[in-house]
Design an enzyme around this catalytic site. Structure first.
Site, short mmCIF file in Angstrom:
data_model
loop_
_atom_site.label_atom_id
_atom_site.label_comp_id
_atom_site.label_asym_id
_atom_site.label_seq_id
_atom_site.Cartn_x
_atom_site.Cartn_y
_atom_site.Cartn_z
N GLY A 128 0.85 -1.19 0.00
CA GLY A 128 0.00 0.00 0.00
C GLY A 128 0.88 1.23 0.00
N LYS A 256 5.75 13.11 -9.68
CA LYS A 256 4.70 12.65 -8.75
C LYS A 256 3.34 13.30 -9.04
N GLN A 312 -12.71 18.97 32.60
CA GLN A 312 -12.41 20.12 31.72
C GLN A 312 -11.07 19.89 31.01
N GLY A 382 -19.62 5.14 31.72
CA GLY A 382 -20.18 3.91 31.14
C GLY A 382 -21.00 4.19 29.89
N GLU A 405 -4.71 7.03 2.99
CA GLU A 405 -4.06 8.20 2.37
C GLU A 405 -2.64 8.37 2.88
N GLU A 407 0.12 5.96 5.50
CA GLU A 407 0.25 5.64 6.93
C GLU A 407 1.00 6.79 7.60
C1 LIG Z 1 -13.16 15.18 1.23
C2 LIG Z 1 -12.30 14.23 1.98
C3 LIG Z 1 -12.76 14.05 3.36
C4 LIG Z 1 -12.69 12.95 4.03
C5 LIG Z 1 -12.16 11.66 3.52
C6 LIG Z 1 -13.08 10.60 3.91
C7 LIG Z 1 -13.07 9.40 3.47
C8 LIG Z 1 -12.04 8.86 2.57
C9 LIG Z 1 -11.78 7.48 2.93
C10 LIG Z 1 -10.83 6.81 2.40
C11 LIG Z 1 -9.97 7.28 1.28
C12 LIG Z 1 -8.70 6.54 1.29
C13 LIG Z 1 -8.10 6.48 -0.06
C14 LIG Z 1 -6.72 5.87 -0.08
O1 LIG Z 1 -6.18 5.49 0.92
S1 LIG Z 1 -5.99 5.82 -1.59
C15 LIG Z 1 -4.42 5.11 -1.32
C16 LIG Z 1 -3.51 6.06 -0.62
N1 LIG Z 1 -2.19 5.55 -0.61
C17 LIG Z 1 -1.19 6.22 -0.15
O2 LIG Z 1 -1.33 7.32 0.35
C18 LIG Z 1 0.16 5.60 -0.34
C19 LIG Z 1 1.21 6.34 0.41
N2 LIG Z 1 2.45 6.29 -0.31
C20 LIG Z 1 2.90 7.34 -1.06
O3 LIG Z 1 2.26 8.36 -1.19
C21 LIG Z 1 4.23 7.15 -1.71
O4 LIG Z 1 4.54 5.85 -1.92
C22 LIG Z 1 5.36 7.78 -0.96
C23 LIG Z 1 5.43 7.29 0.49
C24 LIG Z 1 5.12 9.29 -0.97
C25 LIG Z 1 6.67 7.44 -1.66
O5 LIG Z 1 6.50 7.55 -3.03
P1 LIG Z 1 7.65 7.18 -4.06
O6 LIG Z 1 7.07 7.27 -5.41
O7 LIG Z 1 8.30 5.91 -3.69
O8 LIG Z 1 8.58 8.38 -3.88
P2 LIG Z 1 9.97 8.59 -3.12
O9 LIG Z 1 11.02 7.97 -3.92
O10 LIG Z 1 9.89 8.17 -1.71
O11 LIG Z 1 10.03 10.14 -3.21
C26 LIG Z 1 10.51 10.83 -4.36
C27 LIG Z 1 10.23 12.29 -4.21
O12 LIG Z 1 8.85 12.55 -4.53
C28 LIG Z 1 8.29 13.32 -3.51
N3 LIG Z 1 6.84 13.09 -3.46
C29 LIG Z 1 6.20 11.98 -3.09
N4 LIG Z 1 4.88 12.16 -3.19
C30 LIG Z 1 4.70 13.40 -3.65
C31 LIG Z 1 3.55 14.18 -3.95
N5 LIG Z 1 2.31 13.69 -3.78
N6 LIG Z 1 3.72 15.42 -4.41
C32 LIG Z 1 4.96 15.95 -4.56
N7 LIG Z 1 6.10 15.26 -4.28
C33 LIG Z 1 5.96 14.01 -3.82
C34 LIG Z 1 8.99 12.86 -2.28
O13 LIG Z 1 8.81 13.75 -1.20
C35 LIG Z 1 10.40 12.80 -2.79
O14 LIG Z 1 10.91 14.10 -2.87
P3 LIG Z 1 12.45 14.36 -2.62
O15 LIG Z 1 12.64 15.74 -3.12
O16 LIG Z 1 12.64 14.27 -1.15
O17 LIG Z 1 13.22 13.32 -3.36
C1 FAD Z 2 -10.56 2.78 5.87
C2 FAD Z 2 -9.57 2.62 4.74
C3 FAD Z 2 -9.92 3.03 3.48
C4 FAD Z 2 -9.04 2.86 2.41
N1 FAD Z 2 -9.43 3.23 1.16
C5 FAD Z 2 -8.59 3.03 0.11
C6 FAD Z 2 -8.98 3.37 -1.21
O1 FAD Z 2 -10.09 3.85 -1.44
N2 FAD Z 2 -8.13 3.12 -2.23
C7 FAD Z 2 -6.90 2.58 -2.02
O2 FAD Z 2 -6.19 2.39 -2.99
N3 FAD Z 2 -6.49 2.28 -0.78
C8 FAD Z 2 -7.30 2.47 0.29
N4 FAD Z 2 -6.89 2.16 1.56
C9 FAD Z 2 -5.55 1.61 1.77
C10 FAD Z 2 -4.62 2.59 2.47
O3 FAD Z 2 -4.32 3.66 1.64
C11 FAD Z 2 -3.37 1.86 2.92
O4 FAD Z 2 -3.76 0.89 3.86
C12 FAD Z 2 -2.37 2.82 3.50
O5 FAD Z 2 -1.81 3.63 2.49
C13 FAD Z 2 -1.26 2.12 4.30
O6 FAD Z 2 -0.61 1.19 3.51
P1 FAD Z 2 -0.39 -0.32 3.98
O7 FAD Z 2 -1.70 -0.88 4.37
O8 FAD Z 2 0.39 -0.96 2.94
O9 FAD Z 2 0.47 -0.23 5.31
P2 FAD Z 2 1.98 -0.72 5.49
O10 FAD Z 2 2.86 0.14 4.65
O11 FAD Z 2 2.09 -2.16 5.34
O12 FAD Z 2 2.18 -0.31 7.02
C14 FAD Z 2 2.48 -1.22 8.08
C15 FAD Z 2 3.51 -0.57 9.01
O13 FAD Z 2 4.73 -0.42 8.32
C16 FAD Z 2 5.24 0.89 8.48
N5 FAD Z 2 5.98 1.30 7.26
C17 FAD Z 2 5.70 0.98 5.98
N6 FAD Z 2 6.59 1.56 5.16
C18 FAD Z 2 7.44 2.25 5.90
C19 FAD Z 2 8.57 3.08 5.63
N7 FAD Z 2 8.99 3.30 4.38
N8 FAD Z 2 9.20 3.64 6.66
C20 FAD Z 2 8.79 3.45 7.93
N9 FAD Z 2 7.72 2.68 8.25
C21 FAD Z 2 7.06 2.10 7.26
C22 FAD Z 2 4.00 1.77 8.68
O14 FAD Z 2 4.32 2.95 9.37
C23 FAD Z 2 3.11 0.82 9.51
O15 FAD Z 2 3.45 0.96 10.87
C24 FAD Z 2 -7.76 2.29 2.64
C25 FAD Z 2 -7.40 1.90 3.93
C26 FAD Z 2 -8.29 2.05 4.98
C27 FAD Z 2 -7.89 1.61 6.35
#
Ligand SMILES: CC/C=C\C/C=C\C/C=C\CCCC(=O)SCCNC(=O)CCNC(=O)[C@H](O)C(C)(C)COP(=O)(O)OP(=O)(O)OC[C@H]1O[C@@H](n2cnc3c(N)ncnc32)[C@H](O)[C@@H]1OP(=O)(O)O
Ligand code: FAD
Length: 642
Positions: A128, A256, A312, A382, A405, A407
């Site tokens: 993820g 990105k 409070q 409770g 979005e 971890e």
């Molecule tokens: C209206 C809304 C209100 C409420 C919401 C309510 C309900 C919603 C419910 C659920 C929705 C949930 C949906 C999801 O979860 S979707 C899945 C989400 N998944 C994630 O967020 C995954 C997290 N991982 C990442 O984002 C990336 O893998 C990463 C940790 C950022 C690493 O990416 P990677 O490609 O490997 O990049 P790096 O090599 O680590 O970094 C290179 C460089 O890029 C920069 N970077 C990374 N991301 C961005 C970005 N978005 N924009 C700009 N720059 C970015 C990074 O900082 C690095 O920069 P350097 O200069 O340091 O090299």
């Molecule tokens: C309610 C809910 C809704 C979601 N909705 C969507 C959706 O609509 N679409 C979608 O695509 N996804 C969705 N997701 C997935 C979600 O985006 C991922 O679960 C989330 O991004 C975390 O990734 P993971 O599960 O792989 O956690 P992992 O990365 O496996 O995390 C496990 C542990 O490892 C640690 N860890 C992992 N990588 C590192 C690192 N590089 N450095 C240090 N520690 C690290 C974390 O901190 C954590 O403690 C949803 C999840 C939830 C719970």
């Protein structure tokens, strides 16, 4: 105050009008309390209401106004989700930001009219966080000009996407794009999953619900597998990246840029978290002013539990945080909208700043919101543990934000990368190159804090103290990191060895931003009474937050023990000052009873009678003797009596 919370008088008035209309439409109310429904019943109930909303939305809100739509959803559908939650939160934003004009013309009107339901499918069973290691592939077939989507093994199944399991028939799917055996990394594709007439999965697609979760169970988070599933080349979202018919790849202006849908949610979810925190606090604070337990003065009657200083202290600092998150969230959304506009016209220079800011805020706000809601639950004794309070559901939904979005630890580390780069600028004498959010890192601070040393200094000395601790921790963590590398440690190993310290820096930097956003807002307010009430809350905020991080300021003597005593006294002083306003500060959010769904948090305070009514409506009470008793317990007792 409602105008401050919701952004303007007009917005606050519109919310009231919308709530009043909903109150008059019983077909939009829960047909029975949600805690008494099974998951299937809840999903059915939500779909029923969603369908009516689609028909009648225009009579209730301006459907083009996202804030009105958000309020309508919160009231009618509630926070446990709905069958189209991801459609609005990620599917439409992903298409809006990443689809070309031509693609938008084809898909967006259909999505907005709700002809189709979409989601955002990125996370997989095996990965993820680490997007580079997603396993789903989209291989370009030059002969047919199609991408072939494939799930090579079980860990490559998409897993978690909201509404993917049962409701959606389309998704933006993130897959590694492979052209002529070269992997170009994760890219977003528009993919049809189900037949538009029958809603059956299309051939080559395996899809379903991942099962019940801690909360948020109206959403059918799903799994998805592809078996060499073909989509046209033109389904790659092509606003920023292009693949021509002959397989030529045109790269985006920023590596990105395809991550923008995630940044969108990170920016918008802050006010969502503030609302959940304020809801739980509204319930707990109202109940605390109804609940009487024990005496402070033995000669007097039992007191409302809100009179206890411990109560409070449990609730009021979180009230301040809810306001702070709402104000910081509003600023962040403004910045996001600005950056998005720039990005669409090719200017990507602010993306890194926005990514760093939203990464930190998302992490700190969700964590502290969870803490605050859990304290609110405990503050109800409770009855807080009963689903009648509804606080446990709010908690379950809110803390999902710590994970989705990005971890929280991982996102703090993203901000840390930005802070370390900024620290390197400071160390190399290039402070003038620092962006506005980190400019304080280049400013020399006084040797000691001047809190309680300068009369009428307002919040300036507090801000300077937060700046000092954040700067010191950032430079310290950066020194540790650079030091390890100088000793020959590989960059990634050094990073991991410093990551706890780096994340501490990220949290301090983010908490500083939140304090500053609160100060900025209070400074803008013209209405004297509102300013006064919010100034009290801000006093509590800065003192409470500083006490919480005091060890950082004590270890280098920036704060003295006597200053800490002063800060602690200020906390107690402002707890007392806020007490008379506490209920109003939460009632100002103007949540209706329909929206709060809480017996404990009822506006009229008529808690006990309604708790009894609620308990009597439990399905278990339909009969006096359950079949679990006749079938098992009664025979067991009879056998024991023989
Ligand atoms: C209206 C809304 C209100 C409420 C919401 C309510 C309900 C919603 C419910 C659920 C929705 C949930 C949906 C999801 O979860 S979707 C899945 C989400 N998944 C994630 O967020 C995954 C997290 N991982 C990442 O984002 C990336 O893998 C990463 C940790 C950022 C690493 O990416 P990677 O490609 O490997 O990049 P790096 O090599 O680590 O970094 C290179 C460089 O890029 C920069 N970077 C990374 N991301 C961005 C970005 N978005 N924009 C700009 N720059 C970015 C990074 O900082 C690095 O920069 P350097 O200069 O340091 O090299
Ligand atoms: C309610 C809910 C809704 C979601 N909705 C969507 C959706 O609509 N679409 C979608 O695509 N996804 C969705 N997701 C997935 C979600 O985006 C991922 O679960 C989330 O991004 C975390 O990734 P993971 O599960 O792989 O956690 P992992 O990365 O496996 O995390 C496990 C542990 O490892 C640690 N860890 C992992 N990588 C590192 C690192 N590089 N450095 C240090 N520690 C690290 C974390 O901190 C954590 O403690 C949803 C999840 C939830 C719970």
């Amino acid at each position: 105050m409602a105008a401050q919370i919701w952004g303007s008088e007009k917005r606050a008035r519109r919310r009231r009008e919308i709530s009043a209309k909903i109150a008059q439409m019983p077909e939009l109310h829960d047909s029975k309390p949600l805690p008494f429904m099974t998951r299937e019943e809840k999903i059915m109930e939500s779909a029923r209401k969603l369908t009516i909303l689609t028909e009648k939305m225009g009579q209730i809100i301006d459907p083009t106004d996202p804030a009105e739509l958000y309020h309508l959803n919160n009231e009618v559908l509630g926070l446990e989700g709905n069958p189209m939650a991801l459609h609005g939160v990620m599917f439409i934003p992903a298409l809006s930001a990443q689809a070309s004009d031509e693609q938008q013309a084809k898909w967006l009107p259909r999505a907005l009219r709700r002809e189709i339901i979409g989601t955002y499918a990125q996370t997989e069973l095996g990965h993820g966080t680490n997007l580079q290691n997603l396993e789903t592939t989209a291989t370009y077939d030059l002969a047919t000009q199609e991408f072939v989507l494939h799930t090579p093994q079980i860990t490559a199944l998409k897993w978690w996407p909201g509404n993917l399991g049962k409701s959606s028939n389309y998704a933006v799917v993130v897959a590694h794009m492979i052209i002529k055996a070269k992997n170009y990394g994760p890219h977003p594709f528009m993919v049809q999953l189900r037949d538009e007439k029958t809603h059956e999965p299309l051939p080559g697609i395996t899809i379903g619900d991942i099962g019940p979760k801690m909360a948020y169970n109206i959403v059918d988070n799903g799994f998805l597998g592809f078996n060499k599933y073909r989509i046209p080349r033109t389904n790659l979202l092509m606003r920023h990246t292009k693949v021509e018919a002959d397989g030529t790849y045109i790269k985006p202006p920023h590596a990105k840029i395809n991550y923008s849908a995630m940044v969108h949610v990170r920016a918008y979810m802050l006010t969502g978290q503030a609302i959940m925190l304020a809801s739980a606090l509204n319930i707990a604070t109202r109940y605390s002013s109804v609940r009487r337990q024990g005496q402070i003065d033995k000669s007097q009657p039992e007191v409302k539990v809100l009179e206890y200083q411990t109560q409070q202290h449990r609730l009021f600092p979180s009230i301040a945080r809810a306001y702070a998150f709402q104000f910081a969230g509003a600023e962040t959304v403004k910045l996001y909208e600005h950056v998005l506009k720039e990005m669409k016209s090719g200017n990507v220079s602010l993306m890194a700043d926005l990514h760093a800011l939203t990464s930190g805020l998302k992490s700190v706000v969700t964590y502290q919101t969870g803490e605050g809601i859990e304290q609110a639950r405990m503050a109800c004794g409770g009855h807080g543990y009963s689903m009648a309070s509804y606080i446990s559901e709010i908690y379950g939904v809110a803390i999902g934000g710590c994970t989705y979005e990005g971890e929280n630890m991982v996102m703090l580390l993203q901000l840390a990368r930005y802070l370390v780069k900024s620290a390197a600028l400071v160390k190399s004498g290039q402070s003038s190159k620092l962006g506005p959010l980190v400019a304080y890192l280049g400013v020399k601070s006084e040797p000691t804090s001047l809190i309680d040393r300068i009369p009428n200094s307002g919040f300036t000395e507090y801000v300077k103290t937060f700046q000092h601790v954040s700067k010191r921790q950032t430079l310290k963590a950066a020194d540790m990191f650079f030091g390890l590398m100088e000793k020959g440690e590989k960059r990634e190993i050094a990073w991991n060895k410093c990551s706890v310290e780096l994340n501490r820096a990220s949290r301090l930097h983010t908490r500083l931003f939140i304090v500053e956003a609160f100060v900025r807002r209070v400074n803008e307010i013209a209405d004297i009474r509102i300013k006064e009430a919010l100034t009290d809350l801000l006093h509590l905020h800065v003192n409470y937050e500083l006490l919480d991080i005091a060890s950082y300021a004590l270890e280098d003597g920036f704060l003295s023990a006597s200053q800490l005593d002063y800060i602690r006294d200020q906390v107690y002083l402002y707890l007392g000052k806020i007490r008379p306003n506490a209920v109003s500060l939460l009632d100002s959010w103007e949540f209706s009873d329909i929206e709060l769904r809480s017996v404990l948090g009822r506006r009229d305070g008529n808690v006990y009678e309604n708790l009894f009514k609620w308990a009597k409506s439990s399905p278990l009470n339909k009969t006096d003797v359950l079949s679990s008793v006749t079938q098992y317990l009664k025979p067991m007792m009879e056998k024991a009596r023989l």
